[in-house]
Enzyme design. Structure first.
Site, mmCIF file in Angstrom:
data_model
loop_
_atom_site.group_PDB
_atom_site.id
_atom_site.type_symbol
_atom_site.label_atom_id
_atom_site.label_comp_id
_atom_site.label_asym_id
_atom_site.label_seq_id
_atom_site.Cartn_x
_atom_site.Cartn_y
_atom_site.Cartn_z
ATOM 1 N N PRO A 63 28.690 43.562 44.683
ATOM 2 C CA PRO A 63 28.918 44.830 43.991
ATOM 3 C C PRO A 63 30.157 44.767 43.108
ATOM 4 O O PRO A 63 31.108 44.050 43.415
ATOM 5 C CB PRO A 63 29.113 45.840 45.123
ATOM 6 C CG PRO A 63 29.507 45.038 46.310
ATOM 7 C CD PRO A 63 28.847 43.703 46.151
ATOM 8 N N MET B 234 35.156 43.353 46.971
ATOM 9 C CA MET B 234 34.607 42.101 47.519
ATOM 10 C C MET B 234 34.832 40.918 46.585
ATOM 11 O O MET B 234 34.218 39.861 46.743
ATOM 12 C CB MET B 234 33.116 42.277 47.810
ATOM 13 C CG MET B 234 32.865 43.448 48.767
ATOM 14 S SD MET B 234 31.312 43.304 49.593
ATOM 15 C CE MET B 234 31.697 42.071 50.813
ATOM 16 N N ALA B 235 35.707 41.096 45.605
ATOM 17 C CA ALA B 235 36.119 40.015 44.700
ATOM 18 C C ALA B 235 34.991 39.484 43.830
ATOM 19 O O ALA B 235 34.931 38.287 43.540
ATOM 20 C CB ALA B 235 36.783 38.875 45.485
ATOM 21 N N GLY B 236 34.116 40.383 43.381
ATOM 22 C CA GLY B 236 32.979 39.957 42.559
ATOM 23 C C GLY B 236 33.409 39.323 41.244
ATOM 24 O O GLY B 236 32.923 38.250 40.872
ATOM 25 N N GLY B 237 34.316 39.972 40.538
ATOM 26 C CA GLY B 237 34.779 39.419 39.266
ATOM 27 C C GLY B 237 35.495 38.090 39.480
ATOM 28 O O GLY B 237 35.327 37.141 38.708
ATOM 29 N N SER B 238 36.269 38.015 40.554
ATOM 30 C CA SER B 238 36.989 36.775 40.866
ATOM 31 C C SER B 238 35.999 35.649 41.168
ATOM 32 O O SER B 238 36.202 34.494 40.755
ATOM 33 C CB SER B 238 37.891 36.972 42.089
ATOM 34 O OG SER B 238 38.783 38.027 41.856
ATOM 35 N N LYS C 211 34.130 37.895 49.173
ATOM 36 C CA LYS C 211 35.069 37.727 50.295
ATOM 37 C C LYS C 211 35.170 39.025 51.065
ATOM 38 O O LYS C 211 34.912 40.120 50.529
ATOM 39 C CB LYS C 211 36.457 37.302 49.818
ATOM 40 C CG LYS C 211 37.175 38.243 48.824
ATOM 41 C CD LYS C 211 37.951 39.366 49.431
ATOM 42 C CE LYS C 211 38.576 40.268 48.371
ATOM 43 N NZ LYS C 211 38.978 41.585 48.819
ATOM 44 N N ALA D 61 33.563 46.288 41.459
ATOM 45 C CA ALA D 61 34.636 47.208 41.894
ATOM 46 C C ALA D 61 34.391 47.689 43.316
ATOM 47 O O ALA D 61 34.614 48.848 43.655
ATOM 48 C CB ALA D 61 34.785 48.380 40.923
ATOM 49 N N ASP E 262 42.639 36.828 43.544
ATOM 50 C CA ASP E 262 41.577 36.427 44.467
ATOM 51 C C ASP E 262 40.768 35.226 43.969
ATOM 52 O O ASP E 262 39.879 34.747 44.674
ATOM 53 C CB ASP E 262 40.589 37.595 44.688
ATOM 54 C CG ASP E 262 41.196 38.721 45.511
ATOM 55 O OD1 ASP E 262 42.210 38.484 46.196
ATOM 56 O OD2 ASP E 262 40.640 39.833 45.473
HETATM 57 P P1 ATP Z 1 38.903 42.748 44.283
HETATM 58 O O1 ATP Z 1 38.165 42.795 45.588
HETATM 59 O O2 ATP Z 1 39.251 41.336 43.858
HETATM 60 O O3 ATP Z 1 40.034 43.710 44.173
HETATM 61 P P2 ATP Z 1 36.669 44.177 43.219
HETATM 62 O O4 ATP Z 1 35.559 43.477 43.927
HETATM 63 O O5 ATP Z 1 37.082 45.515 43.762
HETATM 64 O O6 ATP Z 1 37.900 43.218 43.130
HETATM 65 P P3 ATP Z 1 35.482 43.449 40.751
HETATM 66 O O7 ATP Z 1 34.025 43.525 41.027
HETATM 67 O O8 ATP Z 1 36.095 42.113 40.686
HETATM 68 O O9 ATP Z 1 36.289 44.388 41.726
HETATM 69 O O10 ATP Z 1 35.690 44.246 39.372
HETATM 70 C C1 ATP Z 1 36.864 44.935 39.028
HETATM 71 C C2 ATP Z 1 36.805 45.239 37.530
HETATM 72 O O11 ATP Z 1 36.898 44.005 36.813
HETATM 73 C C3 ATP Z 1 35.495 45.870 37.081
HETATM 74 O O12 ATP Z 1 35.584 47.249 37.067
HETATM 75 C C4 ATP Z 1 35.241 45.286 35.706
HETATM 76 O O13 ATP Z 1 35.619 46.151 34.690
HETATM 77 C C5 ATP Z 1 36.140 44.052 35.610
HETATM 78 N N1 ATP Z 1 35.399 42.766 35.502
HETATM 79 C C6 ATP Z 1 35.721 41.745 34.706
HETATM 80 N N2 ATP Z 1 34.874 40.709 34.868
HETATM 81 C C7 ATP Z 1 33.978 41.076 35.799
HETATM 82 C C8 ATP Z 1 32.861 40.421 36.380
HETATM 83 N N3 ATP Z 1 32.497 39.178 36.019
HETATM 84 N N4 ATP Z 1 32.187 41.082 37.331
HETATM 85 C C9 ATP Z 1 32.565 42.326 37.709
HETATM 86 N N5 ATP Z 1 33.594 43.001 37.155
HETATM 87 C C10 ATP Z 1 34.317 42.385 36.213
#
Ligand code: ATP
Length: 318
Positions: free
Chosen positions: A111, A116-120, A11, A113, A156
């Site tokens: 990517p 871009m909500a990768g974990g979500s 996102k 952290a 997210d």
């Molecule tokens: P947002 O945009 O929702 O704030 P983000 O994109 O900055 O999140 P994510 O990639 O979702 O961050 O990862 C945040 C943390 O979640 C990572 O540092 C990791 O330790 C943890 N994590 C748990 N599951 C996952 C996953 N499937 N992919 C990536 N990170 C994950």
């Protein structure tokens, strides 16, 4: 072994207005999400021999693709938690007793952290894949129930489940669909080191307490009107991110990259969500490609990609 795969998209926040810190530790948000073509794929390999009667049904989790080394491979992974959350729901609601053991693979295109909500997205993809499996034998759940479970996994996750263009309020989990015409092209620049989302929110609170930055950007009416024109030049003037300044305060290299992209002719330059990913709005896919190439060539970031939006919600793929 049987296999079910689902894809979910990154996102971008076209508007991210952050209110004051709430008593529960969250901030109230007024945000406009748009999903991008950039996606992760979550694959469940379903054992034909092993079944599980209680506890986690996940046997193991593997990760490949972008930033794979920084993604947890244990029960802390959001995809792992999503599988178990749905199984627990079916245990309580429908008396599910024996479920097959599943092995999860995540292919990352988003990517980690990077704001871009990768974990979500992985949690949303894992929810739809597990739902596809369980609803072969038990009743399918309405979207509203899936969204409630998604919100328990993270703020997210509901948006990455639904995709498209949505106004998000509350913690960002209360969603209202918005109209968006046309396709918007982005050049995305990723950084080797991620940024912790809670740390960026804390920095915003600090900047506000010291009077360095003002209160929340709550108005999305101009953006809503602009999205209906499909004109990226108009969109460029309405992008807002209250987390941009705190992200820059924590990471000065982000400010440099924003400047380089602006000088290279991007229509707009912004930090994506809590950063550090930097997103440049472009007037075509070609301009986006050139911008990524230029920024990578000058060594200011270690990887990048082009993407376009709006993209889809989480969905099972063949
Ligand atoms: P947002 O945009 O929702 O704030 P983000 O994109 O900055 O999140 P994510 O990639 O979702 O961050 O990862 C945040 C943390 O979640 C990572 O540092 C990791 O330790 C943890 N994590 C748990 N599951 C996952 C996953 N499937 N992919 C990536 N990170 C994950």
């Amino acid at each position: 072994m049987r296999r079910i795969s689902a894809r979910a998209h990154a996102k971008i926040n076209l508007h991210l207005g952050v209110g004051d810190l709430r008593e529960d530790g969250y901030h109230d948000l007024v945000t406009v999400f748009q999903s991008l073509s950039l996606a992760d794929t979550v694959t469940l390999d379903i054992s034909a021999e092993e079944t599980v009667a209680s506890g986690s049904i996940v046997g193991a989790l593997t990760v490949n693709g972008l930033d794979a080394a920084s993604v947890p491979r244990d029960a802390g992974n959001l995809a792992w938690r999503a599988v178990d959350k749905l199984v627990d729901h079916y245990r309580v609601q429908f008396g599910l007793e024996e479920a097959p053991r599943v092995y999860i693979n995540i292919h990352k295109g988003i990517p980690t952290a990077g704001g871009m909500a990768g974990g979500s997205a992985d949690a949303a993809a894992a929810l739809v894949a597990t739902h596809a499996l369980l609803s072969e034998t038990y009743p399918a759940l309405p979207m509203g129930t899936l969204l409630e479970l998604a919100a328990e996994l993270g703020s997210d996750v509901p948006f990455t489940l639904r995709g498209g263009t949505m106004l998000g309020t509350g913690r960002g989990e209360q969603l209202t669909p918005m109209l968006s015409r046309g396709t918007y092209h982005w050049a995305l620049i990723f950084f080797r080191e991620g940024l912790s989302t809670p740390a960026v929110f804390q920095e915003l609170d600090r900047l506000r307490a010291e009077g360095i930055t003002s209160g929340p950007s709550l108005h999305t009416e101009d953006l809503a009107r602009t999205l209906m024109t499909g004109d990226p030049e108009k969109l460029a003037g309405t992008l807002t991110n209250d987390l941009q300044l705190p992200a820059i305060m924590l990471r000065r290299d982000v400010a440099r990259t924003l400047d380089v992209g602006r000088q290279a002719g991007a229509l707009a330059a912004m930090v994506s969500g809590s950063g550090p990913t930097v997103a440049f709005l472009c007037d075509s896919q070609l301009q986006a490609r050139d911008l990524v190439d230029d920024l990578l060539a000058d060594g200011s970031a270690y990887s990048g990609a082009t993407a376009h939006g709006p993209g889809k919600g989480a969905h099972v793929i063949d």
